[in-house]
Design a protein around this motif. Structure first.
Motif, short mmCIF file in Angstrom:
data_model
loop_
_atom_site.label_atom_id
_atom_site.label_comp_id
_atom_site.label_asym_id
_atom_site.label_seq_id
_atom_site.Cartn_x
_atom_site.Cartn_y
_atom_site.Cartn_z
N ILE A 319 0.86 -1.18 0.00
CA ILE A 319 0.00 0.00 0.00
C ILE A 319 0.89 1.23 0.00
O ILE A 319 1.79 1.35 0.85
CB ILE A 319 -0.92 0.04 1.24
N PHE A 320 0.68 2.15 -0.93
CA PHE A 320 1.45 3.39 -1.02
C PHE A 320 0.49 4.55 -0.88
O PHE A 320 -0.45 4.68 -1.67
CB PHE A 320 2.20 3.45 -2.35
N THR A 321 0.72 5.40 0.13
CA THR A 321 -0.27 6.43 0.43
C THR A 321 0.37 7.68 1.02
O THR A 321 1.55 7.69 1.40
CB THR A 321 -1.33 5.89 1.41
N ASN A 322 -0.43 8.72 1.11
CA ASN A 322 -0.05 9.95 1.81
C ASN A 322 -1.19 10.43 2.71
O ASN A 322 -1.21 11.57 3.15
CB ASN A 322 0.31 11.05 0.81
N ASN A 323 -2.15 9.54 2.98
CA ASN A 323 -3.32 9.93 3.77
C ASN A 323 -3.84 8.75 4.57
O ASN A 323 -3.37 7.61 4.42
CB ASN A 323 -4.41 10.48 2.85
N ASP A 324 -4.85 9.00 5.39
CA ASP A 324 -5.33 7.98 6.32
C ASP A 324 -6.25 6.94 5.70
O ASP A 324 -6.38 5.83 6.23
CB ASP A 324 -6.10 8.67 7.47
N SER A 325 -6.94 7.27 4.63
CA SER A 325 -7.97 6.37 4.11
C SER A 325 -7.40 5.03 3.67
O SER A 325 -8.09 4.00 3.72
CB SER A 325 -8.71 7.03 2.94
N ALA A 326 -6.14 5.00 3.24
CA ALA A 326 -5.54 3.76 2.77
C ALA A 326 -5.39 2.74 3.89
O ALA A 326 -5.29 1.53 3.63
CB ALA A 326 -4.20 4.04 2.13
N TYR A 327 -5.36 3.18 5.14
CA TYR A 327 -5.19 2.25 6.25
C TYR A 327 -6.45 1.40 6.45
O TYR A 327 -6.37 0.20 6.74
CB TYR A 327 -4.83 3.02 7.52
N ALA A 328 -7.62 2.02 6.26
CA ALA A 328 -8.85 1.24 6.32
C ALA A 328 -8.91 0.27 5.16
O ALA A 328 -9.37 -0.88 5.30
CB ALA A 328 -10.06 2.18 6.29
N ALA A 329 -8.43 0.69 3.99
CA ALA A 329 -8.39 -0.21 2.84
C ALA A 329 -7.46 -1.38 3.11
O ALA A 329 -7.77 -2.53 2.78
CB ALA A 329 -7.95 0.56 1.59
N ALA A 330 -6.30 -1.11 3.71
CA ALA A 330 -5.34 -2.18 4.02
C ALA A 330 -5.95 -3.18 4.98
O ALA A 330 -5.77 -4.41 4.82
CB ALA A 330 -4.06 -1.58 4.59
N ALA A 331 -6.68 -2.68 5.98
CA ALA A 331 -7.30 -3.58 6.94
C ALA A 331 -8.32 -4.48 6.27
O ALA A 331 -8.40 -5.70 6.56
CB ALA A 331 -7.95 -2.76 8.05
N ALA A 341 2.24 -6.81 2.43
CA ALA A 341 3.68 -6.80 2.68
C ALA A 341 4.07 -5.59 3.51
O ALA A 341 4.93 -5.70 4.41
CB ALA A 341 4.44 -6.80 1.35
N ALA A 342 3.50 -4.43 3.21
CA ALA A 342 3.84 -3.22 3.95
C ALA A 342 2.94 -2.09 3.50
O ALA A 342 2.35 -2.13 2.41
CB ALA A 342 5.30 -2.84 3.73
N ILE A 343 2.84 -1.08 4.35
CA ILE A 343 2.24 0.19 3.98
C ILE A 343 3.37 1.20 3.87
O ILE A 343 4.13 1.40 4.83
CB ILE A 343 1.20 0.67 5.00
N VAL A 344 3.51 1.81 2.72
CA VAL A 344 4.53 2.84 2.48
C VAL A 344 3.82 4.18 2.51
O VAL A 344 2.97 4.47 1.68
CB VAL A 344 5.23 2.61 1.13
N ASP A 345 4.18 5.01 3.50
CA ASP A 345 3.50 6.30 3.71
C ASP A 345 4.52 7.41 3.54
O ASP A 345 5.56 7.44 4.21
CB ASP A 345 2.89 6.35 5.11
N SER A 346 4.24 8.34 2.63
CA SER A 346 5.19 9.42 2.37
C SER A 346 5.25 10.43 3.50
O SER A 346 6.15 11.27 3.53
CB SER A 346 4.81 10.13 1.06
N ARG A 347 4.31 10.37 4.42
CA ARG A 347 4.33 11.29 5.55
C ARG A 347 5.37 10.87 6.58
O ARG A 347 5.56 9.67 6.84
CB ARG A 347 2.94 11.35 6.20
N ALA A 348 6.01 11.86 7.19
CA ALA A 348 7.05 11.56 8.19
C ALA A 348 6.45 10.92 9.44
O ALA A 348 7.09 10.08 10.08
CB ALA A 348 7.79 12.84 8.55
#
Length: 977
Positions: A319-331, A341-348
């Motif tokens: 999962i590649f994201t810059n926002n919170d909505s992708a976390y619900a999608a990953a779940a 495999a992983a969530i890649v988040d461009s946010r620090a």
């Protein structure tokens, strides 16, 4: 038939008891009722389903709805249509589809050779190449390559139709905000029209596992839909897109599945008192090298396939994201059996509420996917820190991306309402409305479920208040949605010629950079130079990314870049749906005279005349050919008496102290000198001195006149007069009233017309001395109040009997009875055409073609020299002062009297292939001369009368003699008799 190896064992909103067979690119597959073509293809493991527009790169399904940018298909059979996103095609038994822009198939496409020349065909290449030695050398090949799907070869067996509707409130979208707005407005008793583009109501609630009021959100949706269905004041359409917003709150809705088996679709034109755009939001792509590879998918789409269609779009996902909505999608993906495999988040830093959704999944914050590995599908990705660092490879077969959410402001923007940049959600949101429109829910930037419900209710209350109805915001149920935060991430490090901003149009980061280097910094110019955001996609997934990429490279903010114009249609609309059922007049109904039924009952062949009138063309009798009928009717008028329906003739009443001066200004001759009871023929010119129309003006009183116009030009003449009066002479006291439908007439014409009029019974003295040509009299005819005018369009003695429309059938019957001893016969427009050509009378669309003035037609006599001015006078004088040759009206007689000359045929010097010197305006079989003759506009024609000219046809040349254009009764003795 292939199995569906990626289908989950249970779950989803599909009906597993109803398997459906379908065919794609020549292969047979199986899906279930409730599937879309896209979900069924994914369930069957089809990864490459399309080829890209320009480079023919392999593409897979990326979206789950109308936002799908990659996979367009062409449907075959009864539902044949082109360029349909596979995600919007409901699966039906026997569906046959194929990928577009690929040959022989998407899996093996010979057009993929374009990838070898990608560097030679960047954005704007067509502006710079193919100029040497000649564009036409390349044109045939380029045109064959252009476009996507072809048009259906045969018309569909089923039809489309159009409907009109009025609503107090139109709601676009049946997601949580739209449904809540509909419930509030519907309960208040307002007329509600709600349309949603999905096959089911619910919007994003169908794709996610959320609760409303402690119950599954899907149950709340079902209850809301059931309540709306029970309201007689609510019209609820699904699979119906509100695709255009026009002036005065006119909205266009395409309904794709009307429920009528005889219809393919229906287009609604809805006039709404208030509109609410609850159109939701569209997830945007992330931009990195290879982001178009099959297996790269929007995170919300992957979530939808698992939850709604029970399809596992991959086995191992990143999962590649810059926002919170992708976390619900990953779940949800993990719960559906997809290994994350992983969530890649461009946010620090990732918010705690997002991390809480995926406690067992590795999260790499402050990092980005920089490229994708694999040729025909994703086999792995490279990730690297956003700020320096070494990239590392991570295997996967699915990359789910989420670059944030863009409110679907397309419809709101089409209303000409303003949209502005919102830093909070890093996208554009609605601002000040230009029409009676409100935005609600995600379409207004409210990304949370609770906020969407609240806004839907509040907007409905506001819309009701604007309509003068009071309502309160109801108590709202609790929801379990999590907050939404986003940090913009426009392009990954190294993004260039294979990092796509607009997936559908093959627009890359390198294309944007090239456009900026070449000076196309204005976003509207850049859009046209690169084609980003154009075509079917209309910027749904790529528009904001393009703006962000431009801002990033210019060192400014997206709001400083601005936004391009959103234009309809929002999604593709079939021409058939726009036209509707066209077996007869629908949008612009035919206009009928009071005698239409009589004409049809008596065998008339009906024509469509000017201004949409239905008029009889001719009245064939048993055994007669077309020409026999026309000859008989024309001879009847020349030798006996005929009658024709003149009701469609344009009629205007001009009244007021300045009426005479106004008529003198708009006609070329003097009308103000007319005495009561008399009329005069005249011409109207345009500002540029060309003939607009001709007609007769009669004086009813010193300050009151009645003028006639041609049938086809009745409305334009009325508009023209109003424009002149309101803009040029607003101080003149003149009133113009259209009385075309107030008066109907039957014109009795021919040498025996006076005898028929006498036999009908009239208190009007019909003698030539008492009732001369160009006079009118009021009185009784056949015991009916009538106004009779002595005018003639046939060149014979004529009485135009004007009566109330309801009296016309009785007048007509009386004329037919009284005229029976004189062999009276009805005549149609074909015979009228013959009669007017023999007499040399002009006709709009023939001799009056928008290029001639009165001198050209030999009508200098109608140009008054007594008046200082009239409309068009100076233009005529300037044109005449040039001394240039003009085309002038002449008569023509083919040397072979039995040879017809096609109307519109060119006249050329000696019949040679060179510039024309004129054309044939009319050619008829003359009952006076018993031969073919006609009229023509010929350069210096009057000086050539007595000579010959040549009509050039594709395969022959016809020689004609030139004559005066008046073939019959040149002194006008018969019409004055």
């Amino acid at each position: 038939m292939a199995a569906d190896p990626h289908r989950l064992a249970d779950g989803g909103r599909i009906d597993r008891s109803r398997p459906l067979r379908f065919r794609f690119d020549g292969r047979d597959y199986q899906g279930f009722a409730g599937d879309t073509l896209a979900s069924a293809l994914l369930a069957n493991g089809v990864r490459i389903a399309a080829r890209s527009f320009k480079y023919h790169r392999p593409r897979g399904i990326m979206g789950a709805g109308v936002e799908e940018p990659a996979v367009l298909v062409e449907l075959e059979g009864d539902v044949a249509s082109g360029n349909r996103p596979a995600t919007t095609v409901p699966l039906i038994e026997g569906l046959a589809a194929r990928s577009v822009n690929a040959w022989p198939s998407a899996r093996l496409d010979l057009g993929a050779v374009n990838q070898l020349f990608a560097r030679l065909i960047p954005a704007g290449f067509y502006y710079k190449t193919f100029k040497w030695p000649d564009w036409h050398l390349y044109e045939p090949s380029i045109r064959r390559l252009a476009g996507l799907a072809g048009a259906p070869k045969e018309p569909p067996e089923r039809a489309y139709e159009s409907r009109h509707a009025h609503a107090d409130i139109l709601i676009a979208g049946a997601g949580p905000a739209g449904l809540m707005a509909a419930l509030v407005a519907g309960r208040a008793g307002a007329r509600v029209f709600i349309a949603d583009e999905g096959t089911e109501a619910g919007g994003a609630l169908l794709n996610r596992n959320l609760t409303i009021g402690g119950q599954p959100a899907k149950d709340w949706v079902a209850a809301a839909v059931a309540e709306l269905a029970g309201m007689e004041n609510v019209t609820h359409l699904q699979n119906a897109t509100v695709w255009a917003y026009r002036e005065h709150n006119l909205l266009m809705v395409q309904e794709r599945a009307p429920g009528n088996p005889s219809l393919l679709g229906r287009n609604w034109r809805v006039r709404a008192g208030q509109a609410i755009t609850a159109t939701g939001a569209i997830e945007r792509m992330m931009v990195f090298q290879g982001n178009d590879r099959p297996g790269v998918m929007l995170a919300s789409a992957a979530q939808a396939y698992v939850n709604r269609w029970a399809v596992r779009p991959g086995s191992r996902a990143v999962i590649f994201t810059n926002n919170d909505s992708a976390y619900a999608a990953a779940a949800d993906l993990a719960q559906g059996g997809v290994g994350i495999a992983a969530i890649v988040d461009s946010r620090a830093a990732v918010p705690d509420h997002a991390m809480a959704l995926v406690p067992d999944i590795a999260v790499h914050a402050g990092q980005a996917v920089t490229s994708v590995h694999g040729r025909g599908r994703v086999r792995g990705v490279s990730i690297a820190p956003c700020i320096g660092g070494t990239a590392r490879r991570m295997p996967c077969d699915l990359l789910a991306v989420s670059g944030g959410w863009n409110p679907a402001v397309h419809l709101y923007s089409q209303s000409r309402s303003k949209i502005v940049w919102d830093k909070r959600i890093a996208s554009f949101v609605p601002a000040e409305p230009a029409q009676a429109v409100l935005a609600a829910g995600a379409a207004n930037g409210a990304m949370g479920l609770g906020d969407a419900l609240a806004e839907g209710a509040a907007r409905a209350v506001a819309a009701l208040a604007a309509l003068g109805q009071r309502s309160d915001v109801p108590a709202l149920p609790e929801t379990d949605d999590t907050p939404y935060t986003v940090t913009p991430f426009w392009t990954a490090s190294g993004a260039g010629a294979k990092a796509f901003l607009d997936i559908q149009n093959d627009v890359t980061v390198a294309d944007i950079e090239l456009a900026l280097r070449e000076g196309y910094s204005n976003i509207e110019h850049l859009k046209r130079y690169t084609t980003g955001g154009m075509g079917i996609d209309q910027g749904k997934t790529g528009n904001v990314n393009i703006i962000g990429a431009v801002a990033e490279r210019q060192g400014i903010t997206p709001d400083q870049v601005g936004v391009t114009t959103f234009r309809p249609p929002y999604t593709p609309v079939e021409f058939g749906a726009i036209a509707g059922r066209r077996a007869g007049p629908v949008v612009l109904p035919y206009r009928h005279t009071p005698l239409t039924r009589w004409h049809k009952d008596n065998g008339a062949v009906m024509y469509e005349a000017g201004a949409r009138w239905r008029r009889p063309g001719y009245y064939p009798r048993a055994g007669e050919s077309f020409q026999d009928t026309v000859n008989r009717e024309a001879r009847c008028v020349r030798e006996g008496v005929g009658i024709y329906d003149g009701a469609p003739l344009g009629k205007y009443e001009i009244k007021g102290p300045d009426a005479g001066a106004f008529l003198d200004w708009i006609y070329t001759n003097v009308m103000s000198s007319l005495t009561v009871g008399n009329g005069r023929y005249g011409l109207m010119l345009t500002d540029d001195g060309l003939i607009l129309d001709d007609g007769v003006a009669v004086c009813l009183a010193p300050d009151r006149f009645l003028i006639s116009t041609s049938t086809g030009n009745a409305d334009p003449v009325g508009q023209y007069m109003e424009k002149l009066l309101q803009i040029e002479r607003p101080d003149w006291r003149v009133k113009i009233t259209n009385v075309t439908s107030q008066w109907a007439n039957a014109t009795i014409c021919g040498p025996k017309a006076r005898e028929v009029m006498a036999a009908m019974g009239s208190d009007i003295d019909l003698s030539p001395d008492a009732f001369p040509f160009m006079a009118f009299r009021d009185g009784q005819v056949a015991d009916l109040p009538a106004r009779v005018v002595r005018v003639s369009f046939t060149g014979e003695l004529s009485f135009e009997v004007n009566v109330r429309p309801r009296d016309l059938p009785a007048l007509w019957e009386a004329a037919m009875v009284a005229g029976a001893p004189f062999d009276i016969a009805p005549i149609g427009s074909e015979a009228n055409h013959v009669l007017r050509v023999e007499k040399g009378f002009l006709s709009l669309g023939h001799e009056v073609d928008g290029t001639v003035d009165p001198h050209d037609l030999g009508m200098s006599w109608v140009m008054s020299r007594k008046k200082d001015d009239f409309v068009g006078k100076r233009s005529v004088e300037l044109r005449r002062a040039s001394g240039r040759s003009r085309r002038e009206l002449v008569g023509i007689r083919p040397l072979d009297p039995n040879r017809q000359v096609p109307e519109g045929a060119p006249l050329t010097p000696g019949g040679r292939k060179e510039a024309t010197e004129g054309f044939v305006t009319a050619c008829v079989w003359s009952v006076v001369e018993n031969r073919w003759l006609g009229l023509a506009l010929l350069t210096d024609g009057r000086a050539r009368i007595g000579g010959r000219a040549h009509v050039r046809l594709p395969d022959e040349v016809i020689e004609v003699e030139l004559s005066d254009p008046v073939f019959h009764d040149p002194k006008g003795e018969r019409l004055r008799s």
